[in-house]
Motif scaffolding. Structure first.
Motif, PDB file in Angstrom:
ATOM      1  N   TYR A 176       0.860  -1.185   0.000  1.00 47.57           N
ATOM      2  CA  TYR A 176       0.000   0.000   0.000  1.00 47.57           C
ATOM      3  C   TYR A 176       0.893   1.230   0.000  1.00 47.57           C
ATOM      4  O   TYR A 176       1.714   1.415   0.906  1.00 47.57           O
ATOM      5  N   ILE A 203       0.401   4.923   0.383  1.00 47.95           N
ATOM      6  CA  ILE A 203      -0.544   5.982   0.728  1.00 47.95           C
ATOM      7  C   ILE A 203       0.193   7.275   1.008  1.00 47.95           C
ATOM      8  O   ILE A 203      -0.193   8.341   0.549  1.00 47.95           O
ATOM      9  N   TYR A 247       5.416  -0.039   0.453  1.00 46.38           N
ATOM     10  CA  TYR A 247       5.264  -0.281  -0.980  1.00 46.38           C
ATOM     11  C   TYR A 247       6.627  -0.365  -1.648  1.00 46.38           C
ATOM     12  O   TYR A 247       7.643   0.101  -1.121  1.00 46.38           O
ATOM     13  N   GLY A 276      -3.089   2.045  -2.832  1.00 47.24           N
ATOM     14  CA  GLY A 276      -3.322   3.237  -2.027  1.00 47.24           C
ATOM     15  C   GLY A 276      -4.345   4.156  -2.652  1.00 47.24           C
ATOM     16  O   GLY A 276      -5.253   4.674  -1.974  1.00 47.24           O
ATOM     17  N   ASP A 277      -4.241   4.390  -3.947  1.00 47.40           N
ATOM     18  CA  ASP A 277      -5.189   5.263  -4.634  1.00 47.40           C
ATOM     19  C   ASP A 277      -6.599   4.672  -4.628  1.00 47.40           C
ATOM     20  O   ASP A 277      -7.592   5.401  -4.539  1.00 47.40           O
ATOM     21  N   LYS A 315      -8.232   5.446  -1.257  1.00 51.42           N
ATOM     22  CA  LYS A 315      -8.615   6.853  -1.169  1.00 51.42           C
ATOM     23  C   LYS A 315      -9.898   7.115  -1.950  1.00 51.42           C
ATOM     24  O   LYS A 315     -10.796   7.833  -1.474  1.00 51.42           O
ATOM     25  N   VAL A 356      -7.453   5.564   6.355  1.00 50.57           N
ATOM     26  CA  VAL A 356      -7.279   6.191   5.040  1.00 50.57           C
ATOM     27  C   VAL A 356      -8.579   6.919   4.729  1.00 50.57           C
ATOM     28  O   VAL A 356      -9.456   6.410   4.036  1.00 50.57           O
TER      29      VAL A 356
END
Length: 828
Positions: free
Chosen positions: A116, A118, A125, A134-135, A138, A214
């Protein structure tokens, strides 16, 4: 969604009442994509914030006196209150998912990933796989999609890169202090630390859980550094992709089996599982085992019941990229696991990962056999993936191999510059990325070209300042770094993991030609390069050294720079500031390639091979391509095309200005790219595509298979067993074809060999030919006699009747064929 509590040991020891909520803001990783919060944290401790971008560390590091000063600052406390209120509003407001799908077929999606990315404060990562994950989280929070994520907590993330005086890459592995990262222990509803055990050969390994926020999405991170474990087991989660193959296997077991057990311990009943690559495949076993015990059904039935609720996304473009583990080693671990679950057999579990023909154990194969849907990460990668998994579906046409595609996207608020954010907010509103994007194209398409160009100039100037500061840090003195780059010159970015298939040296093939571009006084070009080579890839390390040697040459004069230690922070600066993003992979080895998507929101353009996402995005109004059809041509020919495009098209477009100093043709490409491509290649679109194409149908299917004591799953298992026992006897007689008034009447007898006629569908099939697509025509079954039946179809077609062949395929109204039954027999 669950009954958990967070560990409150070790938060901020002292926080004035006027700063109430500042600690919660620091723990919510939403600050990593909020420009307003950047300003807030820089006020608390400017130097530490710029060095770490970690508000939790910043807040834990300042003393009482500094906090008291901030508490007496009316402007600062007002900003804190505004940010706290905004966070609460985001948490409590009705979001897109709830408004659009109030009666959704699922309650929670469990998302499993080995990486991940972020923020740099939580270095979990190595590359694009983690950035995508991560994206994704979000965007899920923005849209309100109920997702809980599961990963591993590494004390050492991926290595940090330093370039030595000779231009060589050196690797360093700093250890993360978990007290200084924005995560907290997870406790159960009674306040006890959440721990679960995983059976390993000769012992149980204890796994504990942490939680990162997150935005609205909980990210559960698993950790084996528990005092109850033996020293080797405490190190299982110590490093990302570290150690030998057995350690990697242990990590994947912890992620899949341990991850699901932690969800169960927290009372999270996830209806769906999304596997981000095959690393998480062992969750397939634990999820089925849990249902097996809960409903007292055989393992095969539990697997059939849960299968449609698992989605497997593969990012791998070549067969060698899939993990392979020694079968004997895997058997030891699966034997220990099966012994803890009455009703499970080791040989059955092994076969799911080794296939019927044996060989190495592949988690990707386990994911394939345990999932109800598989997808690649771009249209082209979907085609490549169908070729990779075709051996699991012998005799099936390639176009019918059950692998779809959902093209990756990027979380645009994470990658836009402050300047771009202001422009988008002014024209599209602050909530633009939290809805269906239907109005964005028209709104941003109306922006005045002068404003677009001013935003681009500010972005570039800020990048040049950043690069000069970074070079000063790399070199340890101000020296030539002070004069590196030009805030007004065409700026090209090339940054990615260095590997031979990405061809990072393509631009260096003709050094003199490149130098002419860089040193043109009237129309200068400048290049920023960054990227890491794998520690064991000597060829890639040599490529890094080649670029370092080039940029250090006296005749380059600061027109090209290599920035070491490519990470999220550096990537953010680059994609915000460059005018042109360069991507040069060997087709078709770029699965998606999201780096070029990140420049879109900032008005950057792309020059790329027609591979990955650019193969479906490219049009001349958006940017430039290095190939006509994405064909894999020689490096020499591709480099020649690259130089010609720069010399004849790209550089002239950038420097041909109107009377007001605006390059009209360049700005029109910016406008088209921002308006059409930025929304299309955002995680907003990507997540909605997963939701509507995968999650909602999967929720309905898994609900149908698990209700009434898994009754439907039982019938599907019986169907599969019946097909395996009798299918070998199915055969066709010679067909009879008659022409009737411009049509063909096609009749063929199929001997069913004892297979239930309702389990078989006979079709006429024709391969794609030229512009004509492949065709499937169901045939009508006649009366069953002597274990067979005549099947008939009438065709009106311009194609020769010889193009058509009868075939028998497995059929069940509630199963996915060929994913759950690959039986097929062709008329000879």
């Amino acid at each position: 969604m669950c009954g958990w509590a967070e560990d409150r040991d070790g938060p901020i020891a002292y926080l004035p009442e006027e700063l109430k909520g500042l600690d919660e803001l620091a723990l919510d990783l939403r600050w990593s994509w909020s420009h307003e919060l950047d300003v807030l944290w820089r006020r608390v401790h400017p130097a530490l914030w710029d060095a770490t971008r970690n508000p939790w560390l910043v807040l834990r590091s300042v003393g009482r006196a500094a906090l008291d000063v901030l508490a007496s600052d009316a402007a600062f406390t007002a900003a804190v209150r505004a940010c706290v209120q905004d966070r609460l509003a985001q948490a409590g407001g009705a979001r897109w998912f709830g408004r659009t799908h109030p009666q959704a077929s699922f309650e929670t999606v469990a998302y499993f990933s080995m990486e991940y990315a972020i923020c740099e404060a939580l270095p979990l990562y190595a590359g694009g796989l983690g950035v995508l994950a991560g994206d994704y989280l979000k965007a899920a929070g923005d849209l309100g999609v109920p997702i809980v994520a599961v990963g591993l907590l590494y004390r050492q993330g991926y290595f940090r890169q330093v370039i030595d005086v000779e231009g060589n890459q050196r690797e360093y592995y700093p250890v993360t202090d978990v007290e200084d990262v924005p995560i907290l222990h997870v406790r159960d509803a009674e306040g006890a630390l959440v721990r679960v055990g995983i059976p390993f050969p000769g012992r149980d390994v204890v796994v504990r859980a942490w939680r990162a926020r997150v935005g609205q999405i909980p990210l559960i991170l698993l950790d084996t550094d528990d005092p109850q474990n033996a020293p080797p087991d405490r190190g299982i989660t110590s490093a990302l992709y570290g150690g030998d193959a057995e350690l990697r296997l242990q990590q994947e077991l912890v992620l899949g089996i341990g991850g699901w057990r932690v969800l169960e311990a927290l009372g999270i009943r996830a209806d769906l599982c999304h596997l981000n690559e095959g690393h998480a495949a062992f969750v397939v076993l634990e999820r089925a085992a849990t249902l097996m015990e809960r409903q007292c059904v055989p393992f095969e039935v539990a697997l059939a019941a849960t299968r449609p609720g698992t989605i497997f996304t593969t990012h791998t473009p070549v067969a060698a990229g899939f993990d392979r583990f020694d079968t004997a080693t895997v058997e030891r671990y699966l034997a220990a696991y099966a012994a803890s679950r009455p009703g499970m057999a080791t040989d059955v579990l092994l076969r799911l990962g080794c296939g019927t023909s044996g060989g190495a154990f592949m988690p990707a194969r386990l994911a394939l056999y345990g999932s109800g849907a598989i997808n690649g990460v771009s249209r082209k990668h979907g085609e490549v993936s169908r070729q990779l998994v075709a051996p699991a579906f012998p005799r099936w046409p390639l176009a019918e191999i059950p692998v779809g595609s959902v093209t990756n996207g990027v979380h645009t608020p994470s990658w836009d510059s402050p300047e771009a954010d202001r422009l988008w907010t002014e024209h599209c509103g602050k909530e633009r990325w939290r809805d269906d994007l239907s109005a964005v194209e028209a709104q941003i398409g109306d922006v005045d070209g002068v404003d677009l160009w001013a935003m681009r100039n500010r972005n570039r100037a800020r990048l040049v300042d950043f690069v000069r500061d970074r070079l000063k840090q790399q070199r340890g003195d101000d020296g030539p770094a002070r004069y590196a780059l030009d805030p007004n010159a065409l700026t090209i970015g090339f940054a990615r993991r260095f590997a031979s298939y990405k061809r990072p040296l393509l631009l260096l093939r003709d050094r003199e030609r490149l130098l002419r571009l860089l040193k043109d006084a009237a129309r200068p070009v400048q290049i920023i390069v960054a990227g890491k080579a794998h520690p064991h890839d000597d060829e890639a390390k040599a490529m890094v050294r080649a670029w370092v040697e080039f940029v250090r040459s006296a005749d380059v004069r600061g027109r090209a720079v290599f920035l070491s230690d490519y990470d999220l922070l550096l990537a953010e600066e680059l994609v915000q500031g460059v005018d042109l993003w360069l991507n040069t992979p060997h087709p078709p080895w770029e699965a998606s390639g999201t780096s070029g998507m990140k420049v879109l929101v900032n008005g950057g353009l792309n020059l790329s091979e027609l591979d990955g996402w650019w193969a479906e995005a490219y049009a001349p109004r958006f940017g430039w391509s290095l190939g006509a059809n994405g064909e894999n041509v020689s490096d020499e020919a591709t480099a020649s095309t690259l130089y010609e495009q720069l010399e004849r098209e790209i550089v002239p477009a950038f420097y041909t200005r109107d009377a007001d100093g605006t390059p009209a043709a360049w700005v029109e490409r910016m406008r088209a790219s921002m308006a059409e491509l930025a929304p299309r290649f955002s995680t907003n679109r990507m997540l909605r595509e997963y939701l509507e194409g995968y999650y909602l149908p999967a929720g309905e299917a898994v609900r149908a298979r698990t209700e009434r004591h898994c009754a439907l799953a039982r019938t599907i298992v019986a169907w599969q067993e019946g097909l395996r026992e009798g299918w070998h006897a199915i055969r066709f007689d010679e067909p009879r074809v008659e022409a009737e008034g411009g049509a063909y009447r096609y009749t063929v007898r199929c001997h069913l060999g004892g297979v239930d006629p309702d389990w078989v569908r006979v079709e006429l099939y024709a391969d794609a030919a030229g512009a004509a697509p492949s065709e499937r025509h169901p045939m009508e079954r006649g009366t069953i006699t002597d274990g067979g039946a005549d099947y008939r179809a009438t065709l009106r077609t311009d194609r020769p009747i010889g193009d058509y062949t009868a075939r028998a395929v497995a059929y069940h109204p509630h199963a996915t064929v060929p994913l759950e039954a690959a039986e097929i027999t062709w008329q000879r």
